[in-house]
Motif scaffolding. Structure first.
Motif, PDB file in Angstrom:
ATOM      1  N   LEU A 207       1.054  -1.139  -0.109  1.00 20.00           N
ATOM      2  CA  LEU A 207       0.049  -0.099  -0.013  1.00 20.00           C
ATOM      3  C   LEU A 207       0.882   1.276  -0.170  1.00 20.00           C
ATOM      4  O   LEU A 207       1.843   1.362   0.884  1.00 20.00           O
ATOM      5  CB  LEU A 207      -0.773  -0.029   1.180  1.00 20.00           C
ATOM      6  CG  LEU A 207      -1.746  -1.434   1.434  1.00 20.00           C
ATOM      7  CD1 LEU A 207      -2.592  -1.219   2.718  1.00 20.00           C
ATOM      8  CD2 LEU A 207      -2.627  -1.471   0.205  1.00 20.00           C
ATOM      9  N   GLY A 208       0.333   2.133  -1.063  1.00 20.65           N
ATOM     10  CA  GLY A 208       1.378   3.462  -1.054  1.00 20.65           C
ATOM     11  C   GLY A 208       0.490   4.820  -0.996  1.00 20.65           C
ATOM     12  O   GLY A 208      -0.407   4.563  -1.678  1.00 20.65           O
ATOM     13  N   LEU A 209       0.967   5.606  -0.405  1.00 21.52           N
ATOM     14  CA  LEU A 209       0.160   6.926  -0.450  1.00 21.52           C
ATOM     15  C   LEU A 209       1.311   8.082  -0.488  1.00 21.52           C
ATOM     16  O   LEU A 209       2.260   8.133   0.256  1.00 21.52           O
ATOM     17  CB  LEU A 209      -0.416   7.046   0.999  1.00 21.52           C
ATOM     18  CG  LEU A 209      -1.291   8.364   1.243  1.00 21.52           C
ATOM     19  CD1 LEU A 209      -2.376   7.990   2.271  1.00 21.52           C
ATOM     20  CD2 LEU A 209      -0.546   9.564   1.768  1.00 21.52           C
ATOM     21  N   TYR A 210       1.220   8.822  -1.593  1.00 22.39           N
ATOM     22  CA  TYR A 210       2.000  10.256  -1.670  1.00 22.39           C
ATOM     23  C   TYR A 210       1.556  11.388  -1.190  1.00 22.39           C
ATOM     24  O   TYR A 210       0.345  11.790  -1.654  1.00 22.39           O
ATOM     25  CB  TYR A 210       2.275  10.124  -3.351  1.00 22.39           C
ATOM     26  CG  TYR A 210       3.098   8.868  -3.788  1.00 22.39           C
ATOM     27  CD1 TYR A 210       4.534   8.748  -3.826  1.00 22.39           C
ATOM     28  CD2 TYR A 210       2.255   7.902  -4.249  1.00 22.39           C
ATOM     29  CE1 TYR A 210       4.954   7.624  -4.361  1.00 22.39           C
ATOM     30  CE2 TYR A 210       2.903   6.673  -4.860  1.00 22.39           C
ATOM     31  CZ  TYR A 210       4.181   6.787  -4.721  1.00 22.39           C
ATOM     32  OH  TYR A 210       4.702   5.601  -5.264  1.00 22.39           O
ATOM     33  N   GLN A 211       2.385  12.213  -0.634  1.00 26.62           N
ATOM     34  CA  GLN A 211       1.966  13.459  -0.042  1.00 26.62           C
ATOM     35  C   GLN A 211       3.067  14.492  -0.814  1.00 26.62           C
ATOM     36  O   GLN A 211       4.008  14.177  -1.112  1.00 26.62           O
ATOM     37  CB  GLN A 211       2.313  13.544   1.520  1.00 26.62           C
ATOM     38  CG  GLN A 211       1.507  12.494   2.271  1.00 26.62           C
ATOM     39  CD  GLN A 211       2.084  12.396   3.986  1.00 26.62           C
ATOM     40  OE1 GLN A 211       1.226  12.990   4.599  1.00 26.62           O
ATOM     41  NE2 GLN A 211       3.363  12.084   4.151  1.00 26.62           N
ATOM     42  N   ARG A 212       2.318  15.754  -0.905  1.00 28.01           N
ATOM     43  CA  ARG A 212       3.021  16.689  -1.691  1.00 28.01           C
ATOM     44  C   ARG A 212       4.107  17.503  -0.701  1.00 28.01           C
ATOM     45  O   ARG A 212       3.824  17.746   0.746  1.00 28.01           O
ATOM     46  CB  ARG A 212       1.960  17.783  -2.357  1.00 28.01           C
ATOM     47  CG  ARG A 212       2.701  18.702  -3.203  1.00 28.01           C
ATOM     48  CD  ARG A 212       1.780  19.787  -3.781  1.00 28.01           C
ATOM     49  NE  ARG A 212       2.303  20.774  -4.824  1.00 28.01           N
ATOM     50  CZ  ARG A 212       2.645  21.907  -4.327  1.00 28.01           C
ATOM     51  NH1 ARG A 212       2.677  22.273  -3.329  1.00 28.01           N
ATOM     52  NH2 ARG A 212       3.284  22.450  -5.392  1.00 28.01           N
ATOM     53  N   ALA A 213       5.432  17.305  -1.175  1.00 26.59           N
ATOM     54  CA  ALA A 213       6.308  18.094  -0.364  1.00 26.59           C
ATOM     55  C   ALA A 213       5.863  19.770  -0.284  1.00 26.59           C
ATOM     56  O   ALA A 213       5.534  20.544  -1.151  1.00 26.59           O
ATOM     57  CB  ALA A 213       7.602  18.004  -1.078  1.00 26.59           C
ATOM     58  N   ASP A 214       6.205  20.268   1.005  1.00 24.54           N
ATOM     59  CA  ASP A 214       6.047  21.904   1.071  1.00 24.54           C
ATOM     60  C   ASP A 214       7.443  22.277   1.756  1.00 24.54           C
ATOM     61  O   ASP A 214       8.392  21.690   1.716  1.00 24.54           O
ATOM     62  CB  ASP A 214       5.114  21.938   1.981  1.00 24.54           C
ATOM     63  CG  ASP A 214       5.129  21.302   3.453  1.00 24.54           C
ATOM     64  OD1 ASP A 214       6.403  20.999   3.692  1.00 24.54           O
ATOM     65  OD2 ASP A 214       4.064  21.129   4.191  1.00 24.54           O
TER      66      ASP A 214
END
Length: 396
Positions: A207-214
């Protein structure tokens, strides 16, 4: 009548046959474990990698630039990005979290969807150019862009395995997911990408979830993914290293190729299979020698019986077939018991593997045991067929 006679012969030597059946049973169980692992690895291997790794490098660095000023931090890494991107050998680059493909680094958590919890979710943090750098396939929706800065709910991109687990065949884009138990941390799915096998060819994507870098992400990032043009020379790697080292003077720089990292992690993944295969191989050889010896012993002990059968008209093929049938019946009795234990694995969903993997492994183990018994019975059977009636009866 023939099978009734064979069962009677087997029963008359039940102690000796019980030991042989026990060997076959344990061999079947070990082979079942070996073939389960092999089928599992093959099932993972035939799935797509999910991205193009051949011309992607990983630059590791220590975050030497420490400042609380967000603009200064953005400017520092913005200049570094432009310097690397300006090189003609570089196609694209991306700053990302430390859990890059083919590494042993992980960042896992738990998410909740409609009060159903999903554990061991891999969290990845990456910037807007990550998908292009990795050539990841977008299956639904889109990847991150600058418009996501003003989003009410935190935008996320999930992989296809997560989409299947959470939403099945339904639409994922627009759905809200809770990060752990905190209902205030709602995450909205904006896209679905093809799952990438970050642990190599033989391991599942997971399972994989990508978050946007800030801007805050830049404070703890330590990896840059760089896509280069095919066939770049070692001289360019040296120039890239020098560029990084000159800009980040107090940082330790390391450049690795994903092709090399993939090879290394594949070896690491295959170690359990190699060890189990060696153990299974020794056990199979032991069973084969035991079976061959028992059949050979039976022939010597039953020379009178075999000679009498030949004297009353039994052909050599009939005598040979009888010994083979006896061995196959013993194998069948062992496999019935072994299959009872093996079938519990898919029924109880042990190790969370699909039922198809267990069933395929069980069928392969059954076929292998039958072939082993048949091959080991052939030569002793031919020796029995070659016994002359007069010689055998004279010895008695």
């Amino acid at each position: 009548m023939m099978f009734k006679h064979l069962f009677k012969l087997i029963w008359n030597k039940k102690k000796q046959n019980f030991l042989l059946m026990t060997e076959m049973l344990f061999s079947f169980l070990v082979l079942f474990a070996v073939f389960t692992l092999l089928v599992y690895y093959y099932d993972n291997y035939k799935k797509p990698m999910g991205f193009e790794y051949q011309n992607v490098w990983v630059i590791s660095y220590n975050n030497a630039y420490q400042t609380k000023n967000a603009d200064s931090l953005n400017n520092y890494y913005g200049i570094l990005r432009k310097s690397i991107k300006a090189m003609p050998e570089v196609r694209e680059l991306s700053f990302c979290s430390f859990n890059t493909p083919f590494s042993n680094n992980m960042s896992q958590g738990r998410v909740t969807y409609h009060k159903k919890e999903f554990y061991h979710m891999n969290f990845y943090t990456a910037d807007d150019s990550y998908q292009a750098t990795m050539n990841m396939q977008v299956l639904e929706g889109r990847w991150f862009n600058k418009t996501d800065v003003v989003a009410k709910d935190k935008p996320i991109v999930i992989n296809s395995d997560t989409k299947e687990q959470l939403f099945g065949k339904g639409t994922a884009v627009g759905q809200l997911i809770v990060n752990g138990d905190d209902k205030d941390k709602m995450m909205r799915v904006i896209g679905v990408v093809q799952s990438i096998k970050v642990k190599g060819d033989y391991a599942p994507a997971g399972l994989g979830l990508y978050q946007r870098a800030d801007t805050g992400s830049l404070r703890w990032f330590g990896k840059i993914m760089v896509q280069v043009v095919p066939g770049v020379s070692a001289a360019f790697e040296g120039r890239l290293y020098k560029t990084m080292a000159n800009y980040m003077k107090d940082s330790n720089i390391e450049i690795e190729h994903l092709t090399n990292k993939r090879t290394s992690i594949n070896y690491f993944t295959l170690i359990p299979m190699i060890v189990l295969s060696i153990v299974g191989g020794f056990l199979v050889i032991n069973v084969a020698l035991g079976l061959f010896g028992v059949l050979w012993y039976n022939i010597n002990q039953r020379r009178g019986e075999i000679g009498l059968r030949r004297a009353v008209g039994a052909s050599g093929n009939a005598v040979s077939s009888q010994l083979i049938y006896e061995s196959m019946i013993l194998a069948t009795l062992s496999l019935i018991v072994g299959s009872f234990f093996a079938v519990q694995f898919p029924l109880l969903n042990v190790f969370d593997l699909s039922a198809g993997i267990y069933i395929s492994a069980m069928l392969l183990a059954i076929i292998f045991i039958y072939l082993l018994v048949f091959v080991c019975s052939l030569y002793p059977g031919r020796q029995a067929a070659a016994i002359y009636p007069a010689v055998a009866l004279h010895e008695e």
